[in-house]
Motif scaffolding. Structure first.
Motif, PDB file in Angstrom:
ATOM      1  N   LEU A   1      -4.062   2.227  -8.941  1.00  0.00           N
ATOM      2  CA  LEU A   1      -5.284   2.271  -8.144  1.00  0.00           C
ATOM      3  C   LEU A   1      -5.851   3.682  -8.087  1.00  0.00           C
ATOM      4  O   LEU A   1      -5.117   4.651  -7.851  1.00  0.00           O
ATOM      5  CB  LEU A   1      -4.999   1.768  -6.726  1.00  0.00           C
ATOM      6  N   VAL A   2      -7.154   3.784  -8.267  1.00  0.00           N
ATOM      7  CA  VAL A   2      -7.840   5.076  -8.166  1.00  0.00           C
ATOM      8  C   VAL A   2      -7.612   5.686  -6.790  1.00  0.00           C
ATOM      9  O   VAL A   2      -7.416   6.904  -6.652  1.00  0.00           O
ATOM     10  CB  VAL A   2      -9.346   4.886  -8.436  1.00  0.00           C
ATOM     11  N   GLU A   3      -7.597   4.859  -5.774  1.00  0.00           N
ATOM     12  CA  GLU A   3      -7.483   5.312  -4.395  1.00  0.00           C
ATOM     13  C   GLU A   3      -6.234   6.154  -4.146  1.00  0.00           C
ATOM     14  O   GLU A   3      -6.235   7.064  -3.319  1.00  0.00           O
ATOM     15  CB  GLU A   3      -7.474   4.090  -3.477  1.00  0.00           C
ATOM     16  N   PHE A   4      -5.143   5.834  -4.872  1.00  0.00           N
ATOM     17  CA  PHE A   4      -3.870   6.490  -4.580  1.00  0.00           C
ATOM     18  C   PHE A   4      -3.354   7.347  -5.726  1.00  0.00           C
ATOM     19  O   PHE A   4      -2.205   7.793  -5.708  1.00  0.00           O
ATOM     20  CB  PHE A   4      -2.818   5.446  -4.212  1.00  0.00           C
TER      21      PHE A   4
ATOM     22  N   THR B   1      -3.343  13.747  -7.749  1.00  0.00           N
ATOM     23  CA  THR B   1      -4.382  14.721  -8.114  1.00  0.00           C
ATOM     24  C   THR B   1      -3.792  15.963  -8.767  1.00  0.00           C
ATOM     25  O   THR B   1      -4.533  16.852  -9.185  1.00  0.00           O
ATOM     26  CB  THR B   1      -5.181  15.137  -6.874  1.00  0.00           C
TER      27      THR B   1
ATOM     28  N   ARG C   1       0.836  -1.204   0.000  1.00  0.00           N
ATOM     29  CA  ARG C   1       0.000   0.000   0.000  1.00  0.00           C
ATOM     30  C   ARG C   1       0.876   1.262   0.000  1.00  0.00           C
ATOM     31  O   ARG C   1       1.787   1.401   0.821  1.00  0.00           O
ATOM     32  CB  ARG C   1      -0.913   0.013   1.223  1.00  0.00           C
TER      33      ARG C   1
ATOM     34  N   ASP D   1       0.231   4.032   1.148  1.00  0.00           N
ATOM     35  CA  ASP D   1       0.101   4.774   2.401  1.00  0.00           C
ATOM     36  C   ASP D   1       0.703   4.011   3.574  1.00  0.00           C
ATOM     37  O   ASP D   1       0.450   4.331   4.737  1.00  0.00           O
ATOM     38  CB  ASP D   1      -1.369   5.106   2.694  1.00  0.00           C
TER      39      ASP D   1
ATOM     40  N   SER E   1     -11.957   0.507  -9.351  1.00  0.00           N
ATOM     41  CA  SER E   1     -10.660   0.256  -8.697  1.00  0.00           C
ATOM     42  C   SER E   1      -9.444   0.827  -9.411  1.00  0.00           C
ATOM     43  O   SER E   1      -8.534   1.360  -8.766  1.00  0.00           O
ATOM     44  CB  SER E   1     -10.428  -1.247  -8.475  1.00  0.00           C
ATOM     45  N   TYR E   2      -9.372   0.702 -10.752  1.00  0.00           N
ATOM     46  CA  TYR E   2      -8.158   1.038 -11.477  1.00  0.00           C
ATOM     47  C   TYR E   2      -8.356   2.183 -12.467  1.00  0.00           C
ATOM     48  O   TYR E   2      -9.451   2.397 -12.973  1.00  0.00           O
ATOM     49  CB  TYR E   2      -7.649  -0.177 -12.268  1.00  0.00           C
TER      50      TYR E   2
END
Length: 504
Positions: A374-377, A380, A268, A270, A315-316
């Motif tokens: 991953l979209v989550e990380f 931006t 991960r 993070d 997700s991606y």
């Protein structure tokens, strides 16, 4: 200094001007850089910047190999090159299907990256040893130790990828650069061992990860020395080094290393610099860079390389579909507890009507999950594709557990219940809920394949164990030739270097 090492590393990552006569090519000196070397290293800040420049090549990307694991994955039996077509990243295609030659393949990138590192380390060590005004004895010792580790690291990559290489521990000049000749691997290995032993004596046991995450520690140097011994089949020496790193199997070692409870947490973005990480290569979205910064990205560009092409769904984000996973690895991993953290089964998402994607070259439908976009990380700011923040863990505790287990078996010790080799192997298995098994070489290598899948270790494991001809013969691997890369064509021109016989 207010900046953390990670941010300072990022800020100065491409500062080649402080590296003296070294450029990105071993046999291509930079006269402007030579002038800079004479006036640099005049205070502690410049010394630290010089040290950062020695670290810098570890994280190089966006050439042909996407160090440290992209092209290596493509060359293994767990992946094919993939991408958009048979000529997309031709260097990867050529290694994947074993049609590489001295002119086409990933060898130039590996050669440039590692000899740049060696050259920077040589210059830095000499300058620090000569004396830098205001640099304390403690910092001098630590900086030299870090540089010696890095020189050993770069030479280790070179000797195992090319075998017979030029070797030097002093800065080269325009007068002697083209006079260098290749030496036997034993000469290089001896220097690597000495560099790492010197480094171990002076490196700190741990570093504060919040400010110095990514810097070399004593444990990292011992782990690398253990690997160097493994490649020379010095099994007792290897086991002794790994034992210092690993401590009690399943417990916390003297350096604070410990297997994470949750396998998925290893990768991960993070959760950087965790207890399982021994050597971690820093990537960050902080640069917010765009395509104009090609070759100087701070993000992990391999992330977008590995993502499914033209993807839309959960997700991606979309990627470029390199290194799709083979059916063989998929079948091996399918019922393993590590499957979901290792393989992105995009075909299943499409079959369920949840996603769509473009079928790239040699598509299998299975992609790398550990470094997925991953979209989550996702970043931006800047160009998203170039700023993924996933670090690359080049050495982690499960790797050294399994290598110590291997070294113990190779040295003649047993692998049954109650032995250290057994405990090491089964600590890795127990972490994911698998039952214990006897520690044999076959079981250890199978566990390495599953535990470390997609992380760039498989090709090296096949070659060093002699399994490559059987595992890779169907891809075109020729025994006695493809265990090493050819010397790059450009490095043979107007020099004393000689091509490997198998590539002539």
């Amino acid at each position: 200094m207010k900046k953390t090492f990670q941010l300072y590393f990022t800020a100065l990552g491409s500062a080649a001007l402080i590296t003296g006569s070294c450029s990105k090519e071993f046999l291509n000196p930079d006269p402007k850089g030579t002038l800079m070397e004479d006036t640099y290293y005049s205070n502690p800040n410049e010394a630290f910047a010089g040290l950062v420049s020695v670290y810098d090549p570890i994280g190089w990307q966006t050439a042909v190999s996407y160090l440290n694991f992209g092209a290596l994955n493509a060359a293994s039996d767990d992946h094919v090159a993939g991408g958009g077509g048979p000529n997309d990243m031709e260097t990867w295609q050529r290694w994947s299907n074993y049609t590489l030659n001295e002119s086409i393949g990933p060898q130039e990138d590996y050669w440039d990256r590692n000899f740049t590192g060696v050259s920077r380390a040589n210059i830095f060590i000499k300058k620090v040893e000569e004396g830098i005004p205001g640099l304390s004895d403690a910092l001098k010792a630590r900086y030299i130790a870090e540089a010696k580790f890095l020189r050993g690291y770069y030479y280790f990559d070179l000797v195992r990828l090319f075998r017979n290489i030029p070797f030097y521990t002093e800065p080269l000049t325009t007068d002697n650069m083209r006079e260098q000749t290749q030496v036997a691997p034993e000469v290089v290995y001896a220097q690597i061992e000495q560099d790492l032993k010197d480094a171990i004596a002076a490196l700190p046991p741990t570093v504060p990860t919040a400010t110095e995450g990514g810097r070399i520690t004593k444990g990292a140097a011992q782990a690398l020395l253990g690997k160097v011994y493994v490649y020379q089949k010095k099994w007792n020496d290897a086991a002794a080094q790994f034992a210092e790193v690993n401590g009690t199997p399943g417990g916390t070692s003297q350096y604070g290393y410990k297997l994470l409870d949750n396998f998925e947490d290893i990768f991960r973005p993070d959760n950087k610099f965790h207890s399982e990480s021994i050597l971690e290569i820093v990537h960050s979205a902080v640069g917010a860079l765009d395509w104009g910064a090609w070759g100087q990205f701070y993000g992990n560009v391999a992330t977008v390389m590995f993502g499914p092409r033209g993807y839309s769904g959960p997700s991606y984000y979309s990627g470029w579909s390199f290194c799709p996973i083979t059916e063989e690895l998929y079948d091996l991993m399918h019922y393993d507890p590590r499957f979901k953290a290792t393989i992105a089964d995009v075909d299943s998402l499409e079959d369920a009507g949840l996603a769509q994607y473009e079928k790239g070259y040699m598509n299998t439908g299975y992609f790398i999950q550990k470094f997925a976009p991953l979209v989550e990380f996702a970043a931006t700011t800047g160009v998203r594709e170039l700023n993924y923040p996933q670090n690359y863990i080049e050495m982690r505790l499960a790797d050294t557990y399994l290598m110590e287990s291997e070294a113990l078996i190779e040295s003649g010790q047993g692998g049954g219940a109650g032995t250290r080799a057994y405990e090491l192997l089964n600590a890795v298995r127990d972490r994911v809920g698998l039952p214990p098994i006897t520690a044999t070489l076959d079981n250890i290598f199978l566990e390495r394949r599953k535990e470390l899948a997609t992380e760039g270790h498989r090709w090296y494991d096949l070659v060093r164990s002699g399994q490559a001809p059987a595992a890779l013969g169907g891809k075109g691997f020729v025994a006695g030739k493809h265990e090493i890369l050819p010397i790059p064509y450009n490095e043979l021109l107007n020099t004393k270097l000689v091509q490997h016989e198998a590539y002539k």
